[in-house]
Design a protein around this motif. Structure first.
Motif, PDB file in Angstrom:
ATOM      1  N   LEU A 271     -24.373  26.319  -3.759  1.00  0.00           N
ATOM      2  CA  LEU A 271     -24.622  27.204  -2.618  1.00  0.00           C
ATOM      3  C   LEU A 271     -23.361  28.019  -2.299  1.00  0.00           C
ATOM      4  O   LEU A 271     -23.424  29.235  -2.100  1.00  0.00           O
ATOM      5  CB  LEU A 271     -25.035  26.350  -1.417  1.00  0.00           C
ATOM      6  CG  LEU A 271     -25.732  27.036  -0.248  1.00  0.00           C
ATOM      7  CD1 LEU A 271     -27.016  27.714  -0.688  1.00  0.00           C
ATOM      8  CD2 LEU A 271     -26.047  26.014   0.853  1.00  0.00           C
ATOM      9  N   LEU A 272     -22.218  27.337  -2.274  1.00  0.00           N
ATOM     10  CA  LEU A 272     -20.946  28.013  -1.981  1.00  0.00           C
ATOM     11  C   LEU A 272     -20.677  29.149  -2.967  1.00  0.00           C
ATOM     12  O   LEU A 272     -20.276  30.246  -2.565  1.00  0.00           O
ATOM     13  CB  LEU A 272     -19.794  26.996  -2.030  1.00  0.00           C
ATOM     14  CG  LEU A 272     -18.378  27.580  -1.896  1.00  0.00           C
ATOM     15  CD1 LEU A 272     -18.170  28.177  -0.511  1.00  0.00           C
ATOM     16  CD2 LEU A 272     -17.317  26.510  -2.170  1.00  0.00           C
ATOM     17  N   LEU A 273     -20.920  28.891  -4.248  1.00  0.00           N
ATOM     18  CA  LEU A 273     -20.579  29.893  -5.267  1.00  0.00           C
ATOM     19  C   LEU A 273     -21.511  31.100  -5.215  1.00  0.00           C
ATOM     20  O   LEU A 273     -21.226  32.131  -5.816  1.00  0.00           O
ATOM     21  CB  LEU A 273     -20.592  29.258  -6.664  1.00  0.00           C
ATOM     22  CG  LEU A 273     -19.520  28.190  -6.899  1.00  0.00           C
ATOM     23  CD1 LEU A 273     -19.623  27.609  -8.307  1.00  0.00           C
ATOM     24  CD2 LEU A 273     -18.111  28.746  -6.674  1.00  0.00           C
TER      25      LEU A 273
ATOM     26  N   LEU B  37      -9.375  29.784 -15.484  1.00  0.00           N
ATOM     27  CA  LEU B  37      -9.347  28.326 -15.387  1.00  0.00           C
ATOM     28  C   LEU B  37     -10.432  27.834 -14.431  1.00  0.00           C
ATOM     29  O   LEU B  37     -11.229  26.956 -14.777  1.00  0.00           O
ATOM     30  CB  LEU B  37      -7.960  27.916 -14.883  1.00  0.00           C
ATOM     31  CG  LEU B  37      -7.520  26.472 -14.977  1.00  0.00           C
ATOM     32  CD1 LEU B  37      -7.779  25.902 -16.358  1.00  0.00           C
ATOM     33  CD2 LEU B  37      -6.024  26.393 -14.652  1.00  0.00           C
ATOM     34  N   PHE B  38     -10.505  28.412 -13.239  1.00  0.00           N
ATOM     35  CA  PHE B  38     -11.488  27.915 -12.274  1.00  0.00           C
ATOM     36  C   PHE B  38     -12.864  28.540 -12.498  1.00  0.00           C
ATOM     37  O   PHE B  38     -13.864  27.961 -12.086  1.00  0.00           O
ATOM     38  CB  PHE B  38     -10.926  28.025 -10.858  1.00  0.00           C
ATOM     39  CG  PHE B  38      -9.785  27.054 -10.711  1.00  0.00           C
ATOM     40  CD1 PHE B  38     -10.046  25.710 -10.484  1.00  0.00           C
ATOM     41  CD2 PHE B  38      -8.477  27.445 -10.946  1.00  0.00           C
ATOM     42  CE1 PHE B  38      -9.014  24.785 -10.436  1.00  0.00           C
ATOM     43  CE2 PHE B  38      -7.434  26.530 -10.907  1.00  0.00           C
ATOM     44  CZ  PHE B  38      -7.702  25.189 -10.652  1.00  0.00           C
ATOM     45  N   GLY B  39     -12.905  29.645 -13.235  1.00  0.00           N
ATOM     46  CA  GLY B  39     -14.200  30.150 -13.713  1.00  0.00           C
ATOM     47  C   GLY B  39     -14.820  29.157 -14.690  1.00  0.00           C
ATOM     48  O   GLY B  39     -16.019  28.874 -14.637  1.00  0.00           O
ATOM     49  N   THR B  40     -13.980  28.599 -15.554  1.00  0.00           N
ATOM     50  CA  THR B  40     -14.457  27.600 -16.514  1.00  0.00           C
ATOM     51  C   THR B  40     -14.965  26.359 -15.780  1.00  0.00           C
ATOM     52  O   THR B  40     -16.053  25.858 -16.073  1.00  0.00           O
ATOM     53  CB  THR B  40     -13.317  27.213 -17.483  1.00  0.00           C
ATOM     54  OG1 THR B  40     -12.872  28.393 -18.139  1.00  0.00           O
ATOM     55  CG2 THR B  40     -13.780  26.204 -18.513  1.00  0.00           C
TER      56      THR B  40
ATOM     57  N   ARG C 157     -21.318  24.699 -24.723  1.00  0.00           N
ATOM     58  CA  ARG C 157     -21.576  24.920 -23.287  1.00  0.00           C
ATOM     59  C   ARG C 157     -20.350  25.464 -22.558  1.00  0.00           C
ATOM     60  O   ARG C 157     -20.430  26.424 -21.793  1.00  0.00           O
ATOM     61  CB  ARG C 157     -21.923  23.583 -22.604  1.00  0.00           C
ATOM     62  CG  ARG C 157     -23.243  23.006 -22.987  1.00  0.00           C
ATOM     63  CD  ARG C 157     -24.321  23.571 -22.112  1.00  0.00           C
ATOM     64  NE  ARG C 157     -25.525  22.764 -22.147  1.00  0.00           N
ATOM     65  CZ  ARG C 157     -26.692  23.202 -21.685  1.00  0.00           C
ATOM     66  NH1 ARG C 157     -26.803  24.408 -21.169  1.00  0.00           N
ATOM     67  NH2 ARG C 157     -27.752  22.437 -21.725  1.00  0.00           N
ATOM     68  N   LEU C 158     -19.201  24.789 -22.789  1.00  0.00           N
ATOM     69  CA  LEU C 158     -17.992  25.147 -22.048  1.00  0.00           C
ATOM     70  C   LEU C 158     -17.461  26.513 -22.477  1.00  0.00           C
ATOM     71  O   LEU C 158     -17.024  27.316 -21.658  1.00  0.00           O
ATOM     72  CB  LEU C 158     -16.911  24.077 -22.244  1.00  0.00           C
ATOM     73  CG  LEU C 158     -17.236  22.696 -21.660  1.00  0.00           C
ATOM     74  CD1 LEU C 158     -16.115  21.712 -21.994  1.00  0.00           C
ATOM     75  CD2 LEU C 158     -17.448  22.769 -20.153  1.00  0.00           C
ATOM     76  N   LEU C 159     -17.534  26.769 -23.793  1.00  0.00           N
ATOM     77  CA  LEU C 159     -17.011  28.014 -24.342  1.00  0.00           C
ATOM     78  C   LEU C 159     -17.752  29.208 -23.750  1.00  0.00           C
ATOM     79  O   LEU C 159     -17.130  30.164 -23.253  1.00  0.00           O
ATOM     80  CB  LEU C 159     -17.186  27.968 -25.856  1.00  0.00           C
ATOM     81  CG  LEU C 159     -16.469  28.964 -26.738  1.00  0.00           C
ATOM     82  CD1 LEU C 159     -15.015  29.094 -26.372  1.00  0.00           C
ATOM     83  CD2 LEU C 159     -16.628  28.548 -28.203  1.00  0.00           C
ATOM     84  N   PHE C 160     -19.085  29.161 -23.758  1.00  0.00           N
ATOM     85  CA  PHE C 160     -19.836  30.314 -23.274  1.00  0.00           C
ATOM     86  C   PHE C 160     -19.994  30.284 -21.757  1.00  0.00           C
ATOM     87  O   PHE C 160     -20.206  31.326 -21.141  1.00  0.00           O
ATOM     88  CB  PHE C 160     -21.126  30.478 -24.070  1.00  0.00           C
ATOM     89  CG  PHE C 160     -20.779  30.874 -25.487  1.00  0.00           C
ATOM     90  CD1 PHE C 160     -20.460  32.183 -25.770  1.00  0.00           C
ATOM     91  CD2 PHE C 160     -20.642  29.909 -26.484  1.00  0.00           C
ATOM     92  CE1 PHE C 160     -20.038  32.547 -27.044  1.00  0.00           C
ATOM     93  CE2 PHE C 160     -20.223  30.258 -27.769  1.00  0.00           C
ATOM     94  CZ  PHE C 160     -19.919  31.597 -28.051  1.00  0.00           C
ATOM     95  N   GLY C 161     -19.793  29.111 -21.146  1.00  0.00           N
ATOM     96  CA  GLY C 161     -19.667  29.055 -19.699  1.00  0.00           C
ATOM     97  C   GLY C 161     -18.420  29.810 -19.252  1.00  0.00           C
ATOM     98  O   GLY C 161     -18.438  30.567 -18.275  1.00  0.00           O
TER      99      GLY C 161
ATOM    100  N   GLU D 225     -18.637  36.833 -12.537  1.00  0.00           N
ATOM    101  CA  GLU D 225     -18.472  36.578 -11.102  1.00  0.00           C
ATOM    102  C   GLU D 225     -17.361  37.392 -10.454  1.00  0.00           C
ATOM    103  O   GLU D 225     -17.349  37.570  -9.252  1.00  0.00           O
ATOM    104  CB  GLU D 225     -18.187  35.080 -10.855  1.00  0.00           C
ATOM    105  CG  GLU D 225     -19.309  34.141 -11.298  1.00  0.00           C
ATOM    106  CD  GLU D 225     -20.592  34.364 -10.495  1.00  0.00           C
ATOM    107  OE1 GLU D 225     -20.498  34.742  -9.319  1.00  0.00           O
ATOM    108  OE2 GLU D 225     -21.684  34.178 -11.066  1.00  0.00           O
ATOM    109  N   TRP D 226     -16.390  37.823 -11.229  1.00  0.00           N
ATOM    110  CA  TRP D 226     -15.229  38.459 -10.606  1.00  0.00           C
ATOM    111  C   TRP D 226     -14.760  39.726 -11.296  1.00  0.00           C
ATOM    112  O   TRP D 226     -14.055  40.527 -10.679  1.00  0.00           O
ATOM    113  CB  TRP D 226     -14.057  37.464 -10.535  1.00  0.00           C
ATOM    114  CG  TRP D 226     -13.589  37.013 -11.889  1.00  0.00           C
ATOM    115  CD1 TRP D 226     -14.047  35.920 -12.589  1.00  0.00           C
ATOM    116  CD2 TRP D 226     -12.630  37.653 -12.735  1.00  0.00           C
ATOM    117  NE1 TRP D 226     -13.431  35.853 -13.812  1.00  0.00           N
ATOM    118  CE2 TRP D 226     -12.544  36.900 -13.922  1.00  0.00           C
ATOM    119  CE3 TRP D 226     -11.828  38.788 -12.602  1.00  0.00           C
ATOM    120  CZ2 TRP D 226     -11.702  37.244 -14.974  1.00  0.00           C
ATOM    121  CZ3 TRP D 226     -10.979  39.130 -13.655  1.00  0.00           C
ATOM    122  CH2 TRP D 226     -10.920  38.352 -14.825  1.00  0.00           C
TER     123      TRP D 226
END
Lengths: 218, 218
Positions: free
Chosen positions: A130-132, A181-184, B179-183, B190-191
Motif C-alpha cells: 500500500l505504501l509503495l 538498491l532499494f528499488g531491488t 526474479r531479482l534481476l528483472f525485479g 517507479e522513479w
C-alpha cells in the motif's frame, strides 16, 4: 414446566437475538481492530484505495458500515494506520543501523539495513505494498510520502558513508546506488509469497549477495 | 467570371466547413491514433485503467467521445495497443539475445538483455508501467499476463544457461536470480524520469554493474 420451558426458549431466542444484533452495533465476534485493518488493506491493494468505499469494505468484511465505524473512525484512518505500520518498521530498522555499533563499517551496516528491510517487507507485505502505491492524493498520503522521503535520505546518507569509507564502488553516483538498491528490495513486493518456495532468510541473503557481490561467479 | 468566382468561393466555404467539421467527426487536427494512445496511457497510469471512463479520456484529451471513437474502437483497444507496445519491445529484445551470436556466452547475452530491457523500459515507460500493473481483470489483461509469463520463461532459460556454463553463481537458485534481476530492472519504472539527471545509457550500465559485479568496491 411448560411455562419454564417457554421462558427458557424465550430466553434462548433473546440471547440469540442479542448475539446477532451485537455485530451490527459492536463489530462481529472475532473481529477486532487489527483484523479489520488487515482485511481492509487486502481490499485496498486489490482494487485500489481511492476506488474502495466503506460500503465495499463492509461487504468484504461481512460487517455493516456502522460496525466498521465501531472499529475505525474513517477509511482514511485505516490508510493512515497501514502506512504507519509500514513506515515505523522501515524507519526503526534504519535508525538502528545508522546508530549501530560504530565498530561495524558503513558497508556492514548498509548490508544489515538491506537484509532487515527485506524482513520488514515480507512481514508487513500488504502494508508496504500500500505504501509503495501512495501517490499523494490526500493529506495522509502526502504525510506518508514525506516520511518515506526522510527514510530515503537516511539510506542515501548511509550509502554515501560506505562510498566515503572506500568500501562501495565509486563509478556509480551514490544517489543512483541508493535508488537501485532499494528499488531491488522493494521489487520483492511484486512477486513474493510467504507460502511460496523461497524462505524469508534466503531471500534477504540472495538480495544482499546480488546487490553487494553480484551474480557473476566469483 | 462571376459565376466561376462564386463557385470558387462556394467551393472555398465547403472546404473550410469540411475542415472545421472534420475535428468533430474525425478527431482534432494534430490528434492521430498515436497521440490518443499516448495521452490515454498517461491517464490510465495516473488514475488507474479500471477507474478511467471514455468520458474521462475525452475530457483529458479535449475531444468529444465520438471523436475518440473515430480513433479507437474502445477503451480496451487502447489498453491492448499499449500492452502490445510494451510486450513487443521486451519480446524482440529477448528473442534477439537468445538467438544471438553463439560466440557470445550466455552471460554476455544475459547482460545484453538486461541493458537493452532498461532501454525498452525507458523508451516505452508509460506502456511498461501499465503492463506492470496489469492484474488479469479482463481477457486483454489475461492475454498480456500470458505473454509476460512467456517472456519470463525465456529469461529464466537464459539465466539457467548462464548458470550451466558456470558463469553465474550457483548459491542462489536460478529462478530466484531471474526474479531479482528483472525485479531490479522493472523497479526503475517507479522513479526514472527521462528529463532527470540520469542518462539512459548510464542507467543501463549501472544496473548491469550492480547486478553482475555488485556494489562492493572491487
Amino acid at each position: 414446566m411448560h411455562g419454564v420451558s417457554a421462558a427458557s426458549w424465550q430466553h434462548g431466542v433473546v440471547s440469540k437475538q442479542a448475539e446477532e444484533s451485537a455485530p451490527a452495533r459492536r463489530g462481529r465476534p472475532g473481529y477486532n481492530q487489527a483484523t479489520v485493518l488487515r482485511r481492509s488493506v487486502e481490499l485496498f491493494n486489490r482494487q485500489g484505495y481511492d476506488a474502495t468505499s466503506v460500503g465495499d469494505l463492509a461487504k468484504h468484511l461481512g460487517l455493516t458500515k456502522s460496525a466498521i465505524y465501531h472499529h475505525v473512525a474513517s477509511k482514511e484512518a485505516l490508510l493512515a494506520a497501514a502506512l504507519d505500520e509500514a513506515l515505523d518498521g522501515l524507519n526503526d530498522t534504519i535508525d538502528r543501523a545508522v546508530s549501530g555499533d560504530p565498530a561495524h563499517s558503513a558497508l556492514q551496516r548498509l548490508r544489515s539495513v538491506v537484509e532487515q528491510s527485506v524482513g520488514i517487507l515480507v512481514d508487513h507485505q500488504p502494508a508496504v505494498t500500500l505504501l509503495l502505491r501512495v501517490r499523494g492524493n490526500s493529506d495522509v498520503e502526502v504525510a506518508a510520502l514525506r516520511r518515506r522521503r526522510l527514510i530515503d535520505e537516511k539510506l542515501a546518507t548511509l550509502v554515501q558513508a560506505a562510498v566515503d569509507e572506500g568500501s562501495l564502488r565509486d563509478d556509480i553516483p551514490p544517489d543512483l546506488i541508493s535508488r537501485l538498491l532499494f528499488g531491488t528490495v522493494n521489487s520483492v513486493i511484486e512477486w513474493y509469497r510467504p507460502d511460496g518456495p523461497v524462505d524469508r532468510a534466503d531471500l534477504a541473503r540472495a538480495i544482499s549477495t546480488l546487490a553487494f557481490e553480484g551474480l557473476t561467479k566469483p
